[in-house]
Write a protein that holds these residues in place. Sequence first.
Motif, short mmCIF file in Angstrom:
data_model
loop_
_atom_site.label_atom_id
_atom_site.label_comp_id
_atom_site.label_asym_id
_atom_site.label_seq_id
_atom_site.Cartn_x
_atom_site.Cartn_y
_atom_site.Cartn_z
N ILE A 195 -52.59 60.16 -18.86
CA ILE A 195 -51.25 59.92 -19.39
C ILE A 195 -50.24 59.80 -18.26
N THR A 196 -50.39 60.62 -17.23
CA THR A 196 -49.48 60.56 -16.07
C THR A 196 -49.64 59.24 -15.33
N ALA A 197 -50.86 58.74 -15.21
CA ALA A 197 -51.10 57.50 -14.49
C ALA A 197 -50.52 56.30 -15.22
N MET A 198 -50.46 56.37 -16.56
CA MET A 198 -49.90 55.27 -17.32
C MET A 198 -48.39 55.15 -17.11
N GLY A 199 -47.74 56.21 -16.76
CA GLY A 199 -46.30 56.17 -16.50
C GLY A 199 -45.47 56.28 -17.75
N SER A 200 -44.18 56.28 -17.57
CA SER A 200 -43.28 56.40 -18.70
C SER A 200 -43.14 55.06 -19.40
N PRO A 201 -42.86 55.07 -20.68
CA PRO A 201 -42.73 53.80 -21.40
C PRO A 201 -41.50 53.02 -20.95
N ALA A 202 -41.58 51.71 -21.02
CA ALA A 202 -40.45 50.87 -20.61
C ALA A 202 -39.35 50.97 -21.66
N GLY A 203 -38.15 50.91 -21.20
CA GLY A 203 -37.01 50.99 -22.11
C GLY A 203 -35.80 51.53 -21.37
N LYS A 204 -34.72 51.64 -22.10
CA LYS A 204 -33.52 52.20 -21.47
C LYS A 204 -32.86 53.17 -22.43
N THR A 205 -32.01 53.99 -21.87
CA THR A 205 -31.34 54.97 -22.69
C THR A 205 -30.10 54.36 -23.33
N SER A 206 -29.64 54.99 -24.37
CA SER A 206 -28.47 54.50 -25.08
C SER A 206 -27.21 54.74 -24.25
N PRO A 207 -26.30 53.77 -24.20
CA PRO A 207 -25.06 53.98 -23.44
C PRO A 207 -24.09 54.92 -24.16
N LYS A 208 -24.30 55.13 -25.45
CA LYS A 208 -23.41 56.01 -26.20
C LYS A 208 -23.80 57.47 -25.98
N PRO A 209 -22.83 58.33 -25.72
CA PRO A 209 -23.14 59.74 -25.54
C PRO A 209 -23.49 60.39 -26.88
N LEU A 210 -24.25 61.44 -26.82
CA LEU A 210 -24.59 62.18 -28.03
C LEU A 210 -23.41 63.02 -28.47
N LEU A 211 -23.16 63.04 -29.75
CA LEU A 211 -22.08 63.87 -30.28
C LEU A 211 -22.58 65.29 -30.42
#
Length: 44
Positions: free
Chosen positions: A21-37
């Motif tokens: 699982i570590t070798a596969m790396g983190s999934p591609a994507g990005k975080t939301s620009p909106k802050p959490l309330l």
Amino acid sequence: MRALIAAATGLAVAFALVLTITAMGSPAGKTSPKPLLTTVPAHP
């Protein structure tokens, strides 16, 4: 003795799974620009 072998085998399998699982790396994507309330907004 059989229990010790079974425990060592289970530990080796778990370690191999973590390494895979570590070798596969983190999934591609990005975080939301909106802050959490953290508080509930006031209702009018």
